[in-house]
Structures are given as C-alpha cells and as structure tokens.
Enzyme design. Structure first.
Site, PDB file in Angstrom:
ATOM      1  N   SER A 132       0.833  -1.209   0.000  1.00 29.46           N
ATOM      2  CA  SER A 132       0.000   0.000   0.000  1.00 29.46           C
ATOM      3  C   SER A 132       0.861   1.249   0.000  1.00 29.46           C
ATOM      4  O   SER A 132       1.950   1.266   0.563  1.00 29.46           O
ATOM      5  CB  SER A 132      -0.914   0.027   1.218  1.00 29.46           C
ATOM      6  OG  SER A 132      -1.652   1.238   1.201  1.00 29.46           O
ATOM      7  N   LYS A 186      -4.692  -6.704   3.073  1.00 29.08           N
ATOM      8  CA  LYS A 186      -4.615  -5.547   2.160  1.00 29.08           C
ATOM      9  C   LYS A 186      -6.024  -5.189   1.676  1.00 29.08           C
ATOM     10  O   LYS A 186      -6.376  -4.012   1.558  1.00 29.08           O
ATOM     11  CB  LYS A 186      -3.701  -5.861   0.976  1.00 29.08           C
ATOM     12  CG  LYS A 186      -3.688  -4.804  -0.138  1.00 29.08           C
ATOM     13  CD  LYS A 186      -3.205  -3.452   0.370  1.00 29.08           C
ATOM     14  CE  LYS A 186      -2.882  -2.401  -0.655  1.00 29.08           C
ATOM     15  NZ  LYS A 186      -3.648  -2.211  -1.815  1.00 29.08           N
ATOM     16  N   HIS A 189      -7.628  -3.421   4.499  1.00 30.29           N
ATOM     17  CA  HIS A 189      -7.015  -2.078   4.548  1.00 30.29           C
ATOM     18  C   HIS A 189      -7.723  -1.156   3.552  1.00 30.29           C
ATOM     19  O   HIS A 189      -8.113  -0.034   3.889  1.00 30.29           O
ATOM     20  CB  HIS A 189      -5.520  -2.167   4.219  1.00 30.29           C
ATOM     21  CG  HIS A 189      -4.880  -0.855   3.859  1.00 30.29           C
ATOM     22  ND1 HIS A 189      -5.062  -0.250   2.628  1.00 30.29           N
ATOM     23  CD2 HIS A 189      -4.103  -0.016   4.566  1.00 30.29           C
ATOM     24  CE1 HIS A 189      -4.416   0.901   2.617  1.00 30.29           C
ATOM     25  NE2 HIS A 189      -3.819   1.069   3.764  1.00 30.29           N
ATOM     26  N   ASN A 190      -7.898  -1.633   2.338  1.00 30.70           N
ATOM     27  CA  ASN A 190      -8.557  -0.802   1.321  1.00 30.70           C
ATOM     28  C   ASN A 190     -10.014  -0.528   1.687  1.00 30.70           C
ATOM     29  O   ASN A 190     -10.524   0.562   1.442  1.00 30.70           O
ATOM     30  CB  ASN A 190      -8.487  -1.479  -0.055  1.00 30.70           C
ATOM     31  CG  ASN A 190      -7.098  -1.367  -0.662  1.00 30.70           C
ATOM     32  OD1 ASN A 190      -6.124  -1.180   0.051  1.00 30.70           O
ATOM     33  ND2 ASN A 190      -7.000  -1.485  -1.970  1.00 30.70           N
ATOM     34  N   GLU A 193     -10.024   2.105   4.151  1.00 28.23           N
ATOM     35  CA  GLU A 193      -9.712   3.351   3.428  1.00 28.23           C
ATOM     36  C   GLU A 193     -10.986   3.946   2.809  1.00 28.23           C
ATOM     37  O   GLU A 193     -11.223   5.149   2.902  1.00 28.23           O
ATOM     38  CB  GLU A 193      -8.679   2.996   2.348  1.00 28.23           C
ATOM     39  CG  GLU A 193      -8.286   4.073   1.390  1.00 28.23           C
ATOM     40  CD  GLU A 193      -7.356   3.501   0.302  1.00 28.23           C
ATOM     41  OE1 GLU A 193      -6.395   2.771   0.613  1.00 28.23           O
ATOM     42  OE2 GLU A 193      -7.639   3.765  -0.890  1.00 28.23           O
TER      43      GLU A 193
HETATM   44  P1  NBP Z   1      -1.051  -1.965 -14.141  1.00 25.40           P
HETATM   45  O1  NBP Z   1      -1.996  -2.572 -13.198  1.00 25.40           O
HETATM   46  O2  NBP Z   1      -1.478  -0.846 -14.995  1.00 25.40           O
HETATM   47  O3  NBP Z   1      -0.471  -3.123 -15.079  1.00 25.40           O
HETATM   48  C1  NBP Z   1       0.432  -2.857 -16.106  1.00 25.40           C
HETATM   49  C2  NBP Z   1       1.545  -3.882 -16.105  1.00 25.40           C
HETATM   50  O4  NBP Z   1       1.005  -5.209 -16.250  1.00 25.40           O
HETATM   51  C3  NBP Z   1       2.501  -3.687 -17.282  1.00 25.40           C
HETATM   52  O5  NBP Z   1       3.801  -3.982 -16.846  1.00 25.40           O
HETATM   53  C4  NBP Z   1       1.976  -4.707 -18.277  1.00 25.40           C
HETATM   54  O6  NBP Z   1       2.930  -5.095 -19.232  1.00 25.40           O
HETATM   55  C5  NBP Z   1       1.667  -5.839 -17.354  1.00 25.40           C
HETATM   56  N1  NBP Z   1       0.861  -6.913 -17.951  1.00 25.40           N
HETATM   57  C6  NBP Z   1      -0.436  -6.927 -18.291  1.00 25.40           C
HETATM   58 BR1  NBP Z   1      -1.553  -5.488 -18.229  1.00 25.40          BR
HETATM   59  N2  NBP Z   1      -0.837  -8.103 -18.783  1.00 25.40           N
HETATM   60  C7  NBP Z   1       0.257  -8.873 -18.760  1.00 25.40           C
HETATM   61  C8  NBP Z   1       0.494 -10.203 -19.182  1.00 25.40           C
HETATM   62  N3  NBP Z   1      -0.476 -10.958 -19.656  1.00 25.40           N
HETATM   63  N4  NBP Z   1       1.748 -10.679 -19.057  1.00 25.40           N
HETATM   64  C9  NBP Z   1       2.729  -9.910 -18.560  1.00 25.40           C
HETATM   65  N5  NBP Z   1       2.571  -8.644 -18.139  1.00 25.40           N
HETATM   66  C10 NBP Z   1       1.336  -8.124 -18.242  1.00 25.40           C
HETATM   67  O7  NBP Z   1       0.285  -1.511 -13.355  1.00 25.40           O
HETATM   68  P2  NBP Z   1       0.436  -0.707 -11.986  1.00 25.40           P
HETATM   69  O8  NBP Z   1      -0.532   0.402 -11.852  1.00 25.40           O
HETATM   70  O9  NBP Z   1       1.895  -0.431 -11.885  1.00 25.40           O
HETATM   71  O10 NBP Z   1       0.044  -1.777 -10.873  1.00 25.40           O
HETATM   72  C11 NBP Z   1       0.706  -3.027 -10.745  1.00 25.40           C
HETATM   73  C12 NBP Z   1       0.027  -3.850  -9.679  1.00 25.40           C
HETATM   74  O11 NBP Z   1       0.131  -3.163  -8.438  1.00 25.40           O
HETATM   75  C13 NBP Z   1      -1.468  -4.061  -9.924  1.00 25.40           C
HETATM   76  O12 NBP Z   1      -1.833  -5.342  -9.494  1.00 25.40           O
HETATM   77  C14 NBP Z   1      -2.114  -3.025  -9.046  1.00 25.40           C
HETATM   78  O13 NBP Z   1      -3.420  -3.382  -8.653  1.00 25.40           O
HETATM   79  C15 NBP Z   1      -1.168  -3.009  -7.873  1.00 25.40           C
HETATM   80  N6  NBP Z   1      -1.199  -1.782  -7.083  1.00 25.40           N
HETATM   81  C16 NBP Z   1      -1.304  -0.571  -7.669  1.00 25.40           C
HETATM   82  C17 NBP Z   1      -1.313   0.583  -6.902  1.00 25.40           C
HETATM   83  C18 NBP Z   1      -1.395   1.926  -7.536  1.00 25.40           C
HETATM   84  O14 NBP Z   1      -1.472   2.910  -6.781  1.00 25.40           O
HETATM   85  N7  NBP Z   1      -1.333   2.032  -8.857  1.00 25.40           N
HETATM   86  C19 NBP Z   1      -1.200   0.485  -5.519  1.00 25.40           C
HETATM   87  C20 NBP Z   1      -1.061  -0.755  -4.949  1.00 25.40           C
HETATM   88  C21 NBP Z   1      -1.060  -1.873  -5.749  1.00 25.40           C
HETATM   89  P3  NBP Z   1       3.032  -4.305 -20.638  1.00 25.40           P
HETATM   90  O15 NBP Z   1       3.892  -3.115 -20.350  1.00 25.40           O
HETATM   91  O16 NBP Z   1       3.672  -5.276 -21.532  1.00 25.40           O
HETATM   92  O17 NBP Z   1       1.652  -3.938 -21.059  1.00 25.40           O
END
Ligand code: NBP
Length: 483
Positions: A132, A186, A189-190, A193
């Site tokens: 988080s 988690k 937690h959300n 939130e």
């Molecule tokens: P995203 O959730 O937007 O996912 C994008 C990433 O997933 C890219 O690296 C993409 O690769 C990859 N991907 C996908 Br889409 N399909 C794939 C597949 N079939 N094989 C391999 N790679 C694949 O990214 P994020 O916002 O950085 O979040 C990452 C994780 O962290 C998520 O689970 C999210 O829920 C979690 N999270 C996010 C936050 C936040 O604040 N954003 C907070 C806490 C947790 P590509 O570049 O090749 O398309």
C-alpha cells in the site's frame, strides 16, 4: 540482452508500481535488481531514466530468470488477474524448488490461496503480498503485508524490511500469515480506506452545506484537525485537495470535479467477504454504496426533478465544527473496529495467526490509512490481544463516550437538513445496536418462526422452541431448524 550478473531480487512488470518498487529496491545497500517487462520498451525507458541504479535488464523471461541468484526471488507487479496468472506460469516453468515468487499486485486473496497451493506442489514458495502507498509509497517506502510460508519469509523478510516505510524506527512490514493472509489484510485495509474517505467526505459536506463554511475556511478546519487526534494522511490530503483552485475557471477544484466516485473493486471484495463471514462492516458497506449512488446520474436527475422542495438546514452554533469532528472520530473508531473484526473472522476461517497489534503498527506509515490513530490501536491490542471489539478498549470507549452527544446531534442535524450522512448514521446505529440490552431481533425470530418454522430460543430456559402458529398457538420444544 543476456547477462551473467547475479541479482538477488527481480521485478516483473515495470509500469508505475513495478518501476518505482524496482528503483526503491535498487537504491538499498546490498540489492542487485533484475528487471523484466512483457513489452521491452518499458524496460528500456526505466534503463534510460534510472540505469545508474545498476539494474540487470533482460529482454526475455529466460534471461531474466538466468540473471537471478538462488533461491530465485521475483516480485510480480502486473495487472491483477490474468496478467498475474500469465507471469506466474512463465516463472513457474523456469523456477526450481525453493525459489520464491512474490505477487505484489492487488490480487483477490482467494486467487492467492489457489496459486500458493498449486505452486507448493512444485516446491515453489508463493508469497501474495499487499503493498500500500500508491506510486510514491512504492518508490520511497510502502507498507508491506506479505503472506506465504516461513521459509519464504526468511529470504524475503530482510529485503522487504529494507524498502518498507518506517514508523517510529520500525519497518512497516510483518509476516501477516500463511498463503492469502497478506492479500486478505490488504483488501481490508482498502475497505477501511473507503470508509475513512467517506466519513471525511460527509464531514466536509455537512460543514459546507449545513455549517455554511467556505471552501477556504474548510482548508483551515481540516489543517487544524490534522494537528490533533485525527492527524492522518487522508485528512492532510483533504486540505490539499480543498486548497486547489481550478486554473481554468478560478473556482475551487472540488467544485468542478464531477461528483461521481469511482472504485477499483477492493471495497466491494471487502463487503462481499464480510457478508460471507457474517461480519457487519457497515461503514465500509455504506462507503461502497455511497460511491455507487453518486455514480447513478440518471436516477439522481430523475429524483431531483421529482423532489422539488428540500429541507432548510437548521441554524447551527459555533460549536458545529467541533461536533462534526467528534462525530467523525467516533464513526472512524466504528469503521476500524469493524475492519479488525473482519480480520479476526478471516483469520479464523482461513487458519491464519494474525497479530492485530503488529498489523496496526505496519499501517502507521507508508500506506493510505496511515494515522496517529493507529498508535492507539497498537496500544489497545498490546493491552488486550483478544479484545472483543476496539469499542471496549478503555481509550476508545472513553473517546466515543466523550463524543457521543455531538455524534447524535450531527446525525440528527444531517437528517433534518436532508444532507446524506450514511457513514455517520450507520456507525451510530451499529454502536447503538451493540449497546442496546434488547434488540428487535426477538421479533424477527418470531416472524421467522411464524412463516418458516425456523424456531427460536428463549431468554428464560435452554432449548429450541416453535409455536404452533396455525394450530392452537401452543409452544413445543423442538430441534433447531436446519432450513
Ligand atoms: P497496471 O496494473 O497498470 O499493469 C500494467 C503492467 O502489467 C505492465 O507492466 C503490463 O505489461 C503488465 N501486464 C499486463 Br496489463 N498483462 C500482462 C500479461 N499478460 N503478461 C505480462 N505482463 C502483463 O500496473 P500498476 O498500476 O503499476 O500496478 C501493478 C500492480 O500493483 C497491480 O496489481 C495493481 O493493482 C497493484 N497496485 C497498484 C497501486 C497503484 O497505486 N497504482 C497500488 C497498490 C497496488 P506491458 O507493459 O507489456 O503492457
């Protein structure tokens, strides 16, 4: 690009969260970080911007796996669901017994339990980890909630401790429990939130629409609240959002943002699981529903057209803002009490040994619900680890008692003014339900027995009973109903 360099940790998925986490890892002493992303352009971008951090970048998953020292340890930060499953199977084909796959995405804990079981059969350690703090947290120090085995924790613990946020000298990471425990907490937690944000939003709405405060005055009120026992990241950013002026119109930004709240689903998961476990998380539920109501423009417009007269807000006194603050605090205690109840129930259902005090500790920094308040929860569980509910901890019981009159006034004023306060009022109803010696559940049991012979228990003797409603209405002792 193939390389012989050995990395002690790898990151798969280099979108915003993954690249920031990789940078955080690489900036800590002793880490060499391997990186891989399905689309190589993202990897190249990271190398171009931050290649000086010594990343070991691979274009293929084979090279990525080859660049990891054993036990191989890779953190997956890709889109939850199918993306995660795809990466897991790529890694699992190449990993060996004893290696560790960490899923740091927002996975559904049921998926985590399944994945852990499947990978365990192969001897691979799978660690579902809640992270988080959003992108800033990933870069500078998130709150980290890992599940998985003790064996995996031995390798992973020092690495995660090195990148976590720090609260009062302690890293915000603890081994929450086995398999899906990390993703479960988690999720809660959300959920908390959601509830916290909803309560703050209700406080803002009442202060503005009933109290008549200007947005500028509200910035001052929230800043002041942030120096007291409500001090928290969410109160702090509330003041920041309210202080923002829209460059285009010159109006407060909050007045030009469409009033339809979105969500990504973890609040819904929390409520779904709570319902399944029989735990009333009404604060989280109301928050999820309030976002849903806000996002029904057609219904809202139709009702606004039909309902032409609205109540006049009553005149309020100078102490109104203090009353709202007290109502917010008391409602917040209820929301956290309910969230912790859900964690206790989840731990029981899924066989996790969760230290609630340790959990409250790791939420004190790095994560979205970080707050001074969490220190009180740490103390509450230190005083009594098997607390029936946070509401009976002496500190919280006293705080709620002190704010109770104000809480009731605010819920009354909200109803009289026609300003929705579902979070405040449902929290008060929950408190009153627990505090009532008798509940109308007795009548419900009577109704259930009437139409479905569902039976009931009596207050004055043991056993299970049924009234012969359609006969002479005499009572018979019976077996408990199974339908
Ligand atoms: P995203 O959730 O937007 O996912 C994008 C990433 O997933 C890219 O690296 C993409 O690769 C990859 N991907 C996908 Br889409 N399909 C794939 C597949 N079939 N094989 C391999 N790679 C694949 O990214 P994020 O916002 O950085 O979040 C990452 C994780 O962290 C998520 O689970 C999210 O829920 C979690 N999270 C996010 C936050 C936040 O604040 N954003 C907070 C806490 C947790 P590509 O570049 O090749 O398309």
């Amino acid at each position: 690009m193939s390389t012989q360099t050995e990395a002690n940790i790898g990151v798969v998925g280099l979108a915003v969260m993954g690249s920031n986490l990789a940078r955080n890892l690489a900036s800590r002493e002793g880490n060499t970080v391997a990186v891989y992303n399905r689309t190589y352009a993202r990897t190249e971008e990271l190398m171009k911007e931050h290649g000086d951090l010594g990343f070991v970048a691979s274009e293929s998953i084979d090279d990525f796996v080859a660049s990891l020292s054993t036990p191989r340890t890779a953190i997956i930060m890709v889109q939850a669901g199918k993306g995660t499953d795809a990466v897991i199977s790529q890694l699992a084909e190449r990993f060996e017994p004893g290696d560790i796959i960490v899923d740091g995405g927002n996975a559904n804990f049921h998926d985590t339990i399944r994945r852990e079981r499947e990978l365990r059969e192969q001897g691979i350690n799978f660690v579902g980890t809640g992270i988080s703090g959003g992108e800033e947290g990933a870069l500078h120090g998130p709150s980290i909630m890992p599940g998985g085995s003790d064996e995996a924790w031995e390798t992973l613990g020092p690495i995660l401790r090195s990148i976590a946020a720090v609260a009062e000298g302690e890293p915000c990471v603890t081994h929450v429990g086995t398999d899906g425990a990390g993703h479960f907490v988690k999720m809660v937690h959300n959920g908390i939130e959601y509830a916290d944000m909803q309560l703050i939003a209700e406080a803002y709405d009442l202060l503005r629409r009933v109290g008549g405060y200007s947005v500028e005055e509200l910035v001052g009120i929230f800043r002041e609240w942030n120096s007291g026992d409500l001090e928290s990241y969410l109160i702090e950013i509330t003041a920041e959002v309210l202080s923002q002026t829209d460059a285009e119109t010159g109006r407060p930004l909050v007045d030009v943002i469409a009033d339809q709240a979105g969500s990504k689903g973890t609040g819904v998961w929390t409520v779904q699981n709570a319902v399944g476990l029989g735990i009333p998380v009404s604060g989280i539920g109301e928050a999820v529903f309030a976002r849903a109501v806000s996002s029904k423009p057609v219904q809202r417009a139709a009702v606004q057209k039909t309902v032409t007269s609205r109540p006049e807000p009553p005149t309020v006194t100078d102490t109104f803002a203090d009353d709202v603050r007290a109502a917010l605090y008391a409602s917040k205690v209820v929301a956290y009490a309910q969230g912790f109840d859900l964690i206790v129930a989840g731990a029981k259902e899924y066989g996790w040994d969760i230290d609630l005090g340790a959990l409250a500790k790791i939420w004190r920094a790095g994560c979205i619900i970080r707050a001074r308040f969490l220190n009180r929860i740490v103390e509450a569980y230190a005083n009594k680890p098997d607390l029936e509910t946070l509401l009976v901890d002496p500190y919280f019981a006293d705080a709620v008692a002190k704010g109770e009159d104000a809480w009731r006034r605010i819920v009354g004023v909200a109803a009289a003014s026609g300003v929705p306060a579902p979070g405040f009022s449902s929290a008060l109803a929950y408190f009153d339900s627990l505090a009532s010696e008798r509940l109308p559940a007795a009548l419900i049991q009577g109704q259930r027995d009437f139409f479905g012979a569902h039976t009931y228990q009596r207050v004055d003797k043991d056993g299970t009973f049924h009234t012969l409603w359609s006969e002479d209405r005499s009572e018979v002792a019976t077996e408990p109903s199974t339908h």
